[in-house]
Design a protein around this motif. Sequence first.
Motif, PDB file in Angstrom:
ATOM      1  N   SER A  14     -23.474 -14.334  31.299  1.00 28.25           N
ATOM      2  CA  SER A  14     -22.801 -14.059  30.039  1.00 28.25           C
ATOM      3  C   SER A  14     -22.948 -15.237  29.074  1.00 28.25           C
ATOM      4  O   SER A  14     -23.240 -15.055  27.885  1.00 28.25           O
ATOM      5  CB  SER A  14     -21.322 -13.762  30.299  1.00 28.25           C
ATOM      6  OG  SER A  14     -20.630 -13.597  29.091  1.00 28.25           O
ATOM      7  N   GLU A  15     -22.748 -16.452  29.572  1.00 29.24           N
ATOM      8  CA  GLU A  15     -22.898 -17.646  28.737  1.00 29.24           C
ATOM      9  C   GLU A  15     -24.341 -17.797  28.250  1.00 29.24           C
ATOM     10  O   GLU A  15     -24.585 -18.143  27.095  1.00 29.24           O
ATOM     11  CB  GLU A  15     -22.470 -18.887  29.510  1.00 29.24           C
ATOM     12  CG  GLU A  15     -20.976 -18.987  29.706  1.00 29.24           C
ATOM     13  CD  GLU A  15     -20.568 -20.190  30.548  1.00 29.24           C
ATOM     14  OE1 GLU A  15     -21.358 -21.137  30.675  1.00 29.24           O
ATOM     15  OE2 GLU A  15     -19.451 -20.156  31.085  1.00 29.24           O
ATOM     16  N   THR A  17     -26.500 -15.379  27.830  1.00 25.89           N
ATOM     17  CA  THR A  17     -26.737 -14.330  26.836  1.00 25.89           C
ATOM     18  C   THR A  17     -26.150 -14.739  25.493  1.00 25.89           C
ATOM     19  O   THR A  17     -26.809 -14.617  24.457  1.00 25.89           O
ATOM     20  CB  THR A  17     -26.140 -12.992  27.300  1.00 25.89           C
ATOM     21  OG1 THR A  17     -26.763 -12.622  28.529  1.00 25.89           O
ATOM     22  CG2 THR A  17     -26.341 -11.897  26.265  1.00 25.89           C
ATOM     23  N   TYR A  18     -24.903 -15.224  25.483  1.00 26.45           N
ATOM     24  CA  TYR A  18     -24.253 -15.691  24.247  1.00 26.45           C
ATOM     25  C   TYR A  18     -25.118 -16.748  23.581  1.00 26.45           C
ATOM     26  O   TYR A  18     -25.425 -16.670  22.396  1.00 26.45           O
ATOM     27  CB  TYR A  18     -22.863 -16.252  24.549  1.00 26.45           C
ATOM     28  CG  TYR A  18     -22.350 -17.177  23.474  1.00 26.45           C
ATOM     29  CD1 TYR A  18     -21.786 -16.677  22.300  1.00 26.45           C
ATOM     30  CD2 TYR A  18     -22.430 -18.563  23.619  1.00 26.45           C
ATOM     31  CE1 TYR A  18     -21.332 -17.525  21.307  1.00 26.45           C
ATOM     32  CE2 TYR A  18     -21.977 -19.419  22.637  1.00 26.45           C
ATOM     33  CZ  TYR A  18     -21.424 -18.895  21.473  1.00 26.45           C
ATOM     34  OH  TYR A  18     -20.975 -19.745  20.492  1.00 26.45           O
ATOM     35  N   ARG A  19     -25.529 -17.735  24.326  1.00 26.64           N
ATOM     36  CA  ARG A  19     -26.317 -18.837  23.774  1.00 26.64           C
ATOM     37  C   ARG A  19     -27.643 -18.324  23.227  1.00 26.64           C
ATOM     38  O   ARG A  19     -28.087 -18.729  22.160  1.00 26.64           O
ATOM     39  CB  ARG A  19     -26.535 -19.908  24.845  1.00 26.64           C
ATOM     40  CG  ARG A  19     -27.330 -21.100  24.438  1.00 26.64           C
ATOM     41  CD  ARG A  19     -26.888 -21.882  23.218  1.00 26.64           C
ATOM     42  NE  ARG A  19     -25.511 -22.221  23.140  1.00 26.64           N
ATOM     43  CZ  ARG A  19     -24.884 -22.503  21.983  1.00 26.64           C
ATOM     44  NH1 ARG A  19     -25.520 -22.497  20.847  1.00 26.64           N
ATOM     45  NH2 ARG A  19     -23.620 -22.792  21.970  1.00 26.64           N
ATOM     46  N   VAL A  21     -28.323 -15.278  22.059  1.00 26.91           N
ATOM     47  CA  VAL A  21     -28.060 -14.514  20.833  1.00 26.91           C
ATOM     48  C   VAL A  21     -27.872 -15.473  19.660  1.00 26.91           C
ATOM     49  O   VAL A  21     -28.474 -15.298  18.594  1.00 26.91           O
ATOM     50  CB  VAL A  21     -26.829 -13.598  20.997  1.00 26.91           C
ATOM     51  CG1 VAL A  21     -26.372 -13.040  19.660  1.00 26.91           C
ATOM     52  CG2 VAL A  21     -27.126 -12.477  21.969  1.00 26.91           C
ATOM     53  N   ILE A  22     -27.062 -16.476  19.839  1.00 30.36           N
ATOM     54  CA  ILE A  22     -26.778 -17.434  18.765  1.00 30.36           C
ATOM     55  C   ILE A  22     -28.012 -18.259  18.430  1.00 30.36           C
ATOM     56  O   ILE A  22     -28.357 -18.442  17.258  1.00 30.36           O
ATOM     57  CB  ILE A  22     -25.599 -18.352  19.163  1.00 30.36           C
ATOM     58  CG1 ILE A  22     -24.317 -17.530  19.366  1.00 30.36           C
ATOM     59  CG2 ILE A  22     -25.398 -19.463  18.144  1.00 30.36           C
ATOM     60  CD1 ILE A  22     -23.891 -16.702  18.192  1.00 30.36           C
ATOM     61  N   ASN A  42     -26.078 -23.199  15.235  1.00 30.51           N
ATOM     62  CA  ASN A  42     -27.336 -22.765  15.842  1.00 30.51           C
ATOM     63  C   ASN A  42     -28.543 -23.440  15.179  1.00 30.51           C
ATOM     64  O   ASN A  42     -28.423 -24.059  14.114  1.00 30.51           O
ATOM     65  CB  ASN A  42     -27.452 -21.244  15.837  1.00 30.51           C
ATOM     66  CG  ASN A  42     -27.721 -20.657  14.464  1.00 30.51           C
ATOM     67  OD1 ASN A  42     -27.570 -21.316  13.443  1.00 30.51           O
ATOM     68  ND2 ASN A  42     -28.103 -19.395  14.439  1.00 30.51           N
TER      69      ASN A  42
END
Length: 180
Positions: A14-15, A17-19, A21-22, A42
């Motif tokens: 999850s982390e 994926t978040y990173r 995306v950003i 970013n």
Amino acid sequence: LSERLKAEAALLESEETYRSVIDTAPDGFWMIDHKGRILDVNPAYCQMSGYSREELLEMSIPDLNIHERREDTLQRIEHLRTTGNAQFLSQHRRKDGSVMDIEVKVSYWPKHGGRFFAYLRDITEYNKDQLRLKQAAAVFENTREAVMVVNANRRIQMVNKAFVQMTGYSEAQIIGCSPA
């Protein structure tokens, strides 16, 4: 133990994926705290502004927004806490001193003392293009020469005032006709 390892793996994914995306977003991104300090940024905003990530993480909104004082930032933050999100135009100063026009979309997340997620788009070139279009339209309308615009199908799309005055045809009569 197996469930704990699965949960940790899911959290890591999850982390990541978040990173991802950003970090791969074409627009700038900030995560801001309730005092207007930048907590995360970013690569897109770093590139737009010319500042490194490390430099930006030492800054707050008034350090970059050329029209906003600390008091303005705190007022906007309080307003965002009640409304939840906003969209507005701003201007930021790049590291080299130049100014960029920015479209900001921000949302509030109440967890961890409150966080604000801002998406920042550099619209400087868009604004310059819009100004050039307005200037071209003014020239088109105000020239004394008769001008018509013909599309690829050889149909008149547009005429200026001088064309109407010189030919005696109204705009409605000529639009869609062949120029020949």
